[in-house]
Design a protein around this motif. Structure first.
Motif, PDB file in Angstrom:
ATOM      1  N   THR A  31       5.371  -2.852  -8.498  1.00  0.00           N
ATOM      2  CA  THR A  31       3.987  -3.321  -8.365  1.00  0.00           C
ATOM      3  C   THR A  31       3.771  -4.635  -9.121  1.00  0.00           C
ATOM      4  N   LEU A  32       3.139  -5.583  -8.447  1.00  0.00           N
ATOM      5  CA  LEU A  32       2.854  -6.880  -9.067  1.00  0.00           C
ATOM      6  C   LEU A  32       1.544  -6.845  -9.831  1.00  0.00           C
ATOM      7  N   HIS A  93      -1.830  -5.721  -7.966  1.00  0.00           N
ATOM      8  CA  HIS A  93      -1.698  -6.049  -6.541  1.00  0.00           C
ATOM      9  C   HIS A  93      -1.327  -4.804  -5.718  1.00  0.00           C
ATOM     10  N   PRO A  94      -1.667  -4.826  -4.430  1.00  0.00           N
ATOM     11  CA  PRO A  94      -1.259  -3.695  -3.582  1.00  0.00           C
ATOM     12  C   PRO A  94       0.274  -3.626  -3.463  1.00  0.00           C
ATOM     13  N   THR A  95       0.765  -2.416  -3.353  1.00  0.00           N
ATOM     14  CA  THR A  95       2.204  -2.190  -3.188  1.00  0.00           C
ATOM     15  C   THR A  95       2.444  -1.632  -1.792  1.00  0.00           C
ATOM     16  N   ILE A  96       3.349  -2.243  -1.065  1.00  0.00           N
ATOM     17  CA  ILE A  96       3.620  -1.818   0.312  1.00  0.00           C
ATOM     18  C   ILE A  96       4.730  -0.767   0.302  1.00  0.00           C
ATOM     19  N   THR A  97       4.383   0.448   0.714  1.00  0.00           N
ATOM     20  CA  THR A  97       5.379   1.523   0.688  1.00  0.00           C
ATOM     21  C   THR A  97       5.884   1.874   2.083  1.00  0.00           C
TER      22      THR A  97
ATOM     23  N   MET B  13      -1.007 -11.691  -2.973  1.00  0.00           N
ATOM     24  CA  MET B  13       0.423 -11.378  -3.008  1.00  0.00           C
ATOM     25  C   MET B  13       0.636  -9.874  -3.050  1.00  0.00           C
ATOM     26  N   SER B  15       3.911  -6.681  -2.917  1.00  0.00           N
ATOM     27  CA  SER B  15       5.342  -6.470  -3.135  1.00  0.00           C
ATOM     28  C   SER B  15       5.780  -5.171  -2.482  1.00  0.00           C
ATOM     29  N   GLY B 104       7.772   5.356  -3.609  1.00  0.00           N
ATOM     30  CA  GLY B 104       7.106   4.198  -3.021  1.00  0.00           C
ATOM     31  C   GLY B 104       8.046   3.204  -2.353  1.00  0.00           C
ATOM     32  N   VAL B 106      10.310   1.455   0.503  1.00  0.00           N
ATOM     33  CA  VAL B 106      10.262   1.327   1.952  1.00  0.00           C
ATOM     34  C   VAL B 106      11.518   1.953   2.572  1.00  0.00           C
TER      35      VAL B 106
END
Ligand SMILES: Nc1nc2c(ncn2[C@@H]2O[C@H](COP(=O)(O)OP(=O)(O)OP(=O)(O)O)[C@@H](O)[C@H]2O)c(=O)[nH]1
Ligand SMILES: [Mg+2]
Lengths: 119, 199
Positions: A31-32, A93-97, B13, B15, B104, B106
Motif C-alpha cells: 500500500t502506498l 492510497h487505494p491498493t489494487i487486489t 497513484m 499500487s 491482497g 493480484v
C-alpha cells in the motif's frame, strides 16, 4: 503462567504506540502512502519515527519501503502510518487486489505496462 | 482550486502486488532482481505468527514475533501505477509468514528448480489451496535440460489443469518479465472473488 515470556528488547516498539498493534486502515505491504500536503513540514509534536515517516512520504512510498528504509518492523510501521492518517497528515492510497471486477481496467493497464517494458 | 496538477496526480497513484514464491534457492530473488527497477530490498521483516482472523484473545501477549528475510522489488508500470514483487522466504519454517505476504496479491509466480522438483511441492500446494490467488508455475532450468515433460511436471507437483506452466530463465530480464506478463494475463482471464462474496 509466565507473563514475562517473550518480553525483551522488542517490547519498546509496541509501547511507544500506546499499546495498539492493530491498524484500522487497510494497510498492506504494497500500500502506498504519501503526505497529505507535500508543502508542509511535519508538526512538532510527532514521535521521531512518525516524523521520519512524514518526511519520507513526500513521495508516495509503500509500507514495505518505509519499514525497510527506517528499519521499523512492518507491524509498527502500519500502526504509525495509521495514526498519521487519523490525524489527516498522510494519505493512504487505494491498493489494487484484483478481487473486484471494477479493478480490471487497472489490471489491463498493468498488463500493458509489463508488455511495454519486457517485450 | 489552488492545488496543482502534480499533487492531483500523486493522490491518484495506486499500487498492486504479485508474489514470487517457490522452494529454497529456486531463483525467486534472481527473478525479482531481473525485473525490478530498484535492487531487490532484503528486509528483516518482523512478523507476527498468530493469525489475526482467528485470534480473539488479543489482550493477551500470545503473539510470537519472528525475524525473517523477505525481499521485494518495484516496477513503475505507468505514471500512476506501481507494482511490487514480494519474494517469499524459501525456508519451510517461515511458511506461516506467507499469509502476510500473499494477502491482497493480484497473483503469484511459483518458481520451480526443475532439478529439485520435490522442493517446490509445498509452494504449489499452498496456492492450490488458496484459490482466491491466481498463480502460474515458472520452471527455472538452471542451464540444464528440463528433464521431464511439462505434463509430467504438472502431474508430479499436482498442478491443476489450466494453471499455466512456463519455462524461463530467472536471470534474463525479458524472460523473467514474460513470467509476470503470463501471470497478469491469466489473472485477468480468471477473475477470483473476494472470499466474502464467494458462493
Ligand atoms: N545457473 C543458474 N543459476 C541461477 C539461476 N537462477 C538463479 N541462479 C542462482 O541460484 C542461486 C539461488 O538463487 P536465488 O534467486 O537467490 O534463489 P531464491 O529462491 O531467492 O533463494 P532463497 O531466498 O534462499 O530461498 C543464486 O546463486 C543464483 O545466482 C539460473 O537460471 N541459472
Ligand atoms: Mg531469495
Amino acid at each position: 503462567m509466565n507473563n514475562r515470556r517473550r518480553r525483551g528488547i522488542r517490547i519498546r516498539p509496541y509501547t511507544f504506540t500506546g499499546g495498539r498493534t492493530r491498524s484500522r486502515h487497510p494497510l498492506m505491504l504494497q500500500t502506498l502512502v504519501s503526505v497529505a500536503d507535500p508543502g508542509t513540514a511535519p508538526p512538532k509534536n510527532l514521535l521521531p519515527e512518525s516524523e521520519q515517516i512524514h518526511r519520507l512520504c513526500r513521495e508516495a512510498r509503500s509500507v514495505a519501503e518505509i519499514s525497510a528504509e527506517l528499519k521499523i518492523p512492518v507491524g509498527v510501521t502500519q500502526v504509525l502510518i495509521s495514526d498519521l492518517a487519523d490525524q489527516e497528515l498522510i494519505y493512504i492510497h487505494p491498493t489494487i487486489t484484483g478481487h473486484s471486477p471494477s479493478e480490471n481496467q487497472v489490471l489491463e493497464r498493468a498488463l500493458r505496462g509489463l508488455e511495454r517494458l519486457f517485450q | 482550486m489552488a492545488s496543482n496538477v502534480s499533487s492531483n496526480d500523486k493522490s491518484s497513484m495506486v499500487s498492486t502486488k504479485i508474489v514470487i514464491a517457490g522452494g529454497f534457492g529456486a531463483g525467486k530473488t534472481t527473478l525479482v532482481g531481473s525485473v525490478s527497477e530498484i535492487p531487490p530490498v532484503t528486509t528483516e521483516a518482523m512478523m507476527t505468527e498468530a493469525s489475526e482472523a482467528h485470534d480473539d484473545t488479543s489482550s493477551t501477549p500470545t503473539k510470537i514475533t519472528t525475524t525473517v528475510a523477505m525481499d521485494f522489488g518495484r516496477i513503475t508500470l505507468d505514471e500512476k501505477l506501481i507494482m511490487y514483487m514480494f519474494g517469499t522466504p524459501g525456508q519451510a519454517r517461515f511458511w506461516f509468514m506467507w499469509d502476510d505476504i500473499v494477502r491482497g496479491a493480484v497473483g503469484a509466480v511459483v518458481v520451480v528448480d526443475v532439478r529439485r522438483l520435490a522442493d517446490s511441492f509445498a509452494a504449489v500446494d499452498y496456492f492450490e489451496n488458496n484459490p482466491q490467488v491466481p498463480y502460474i508455475v515458472a520452471l527455472n532450468r538452471f542451464d540444464g535440460e528440463l528433464g521431464h515433460t511439462v505434463d509430467e511436471i504438472r502431474e508430479a507437483l499436482e498442478i491443476r489443469p489450466g494453471i499455466p506452466i512456463i519455462d524461463f530463465d530467472a536471470r534474463d530480464r525479458r524472460s523473467a518479465g514474460s513470467a509476470l506478463t503470463t501471470l497478469l494475463e491469466y489473472a485477468l482471464s480468471h477473475p477470483t472473488k473476494e472470499p466474502a462474496l464467494a458462493g
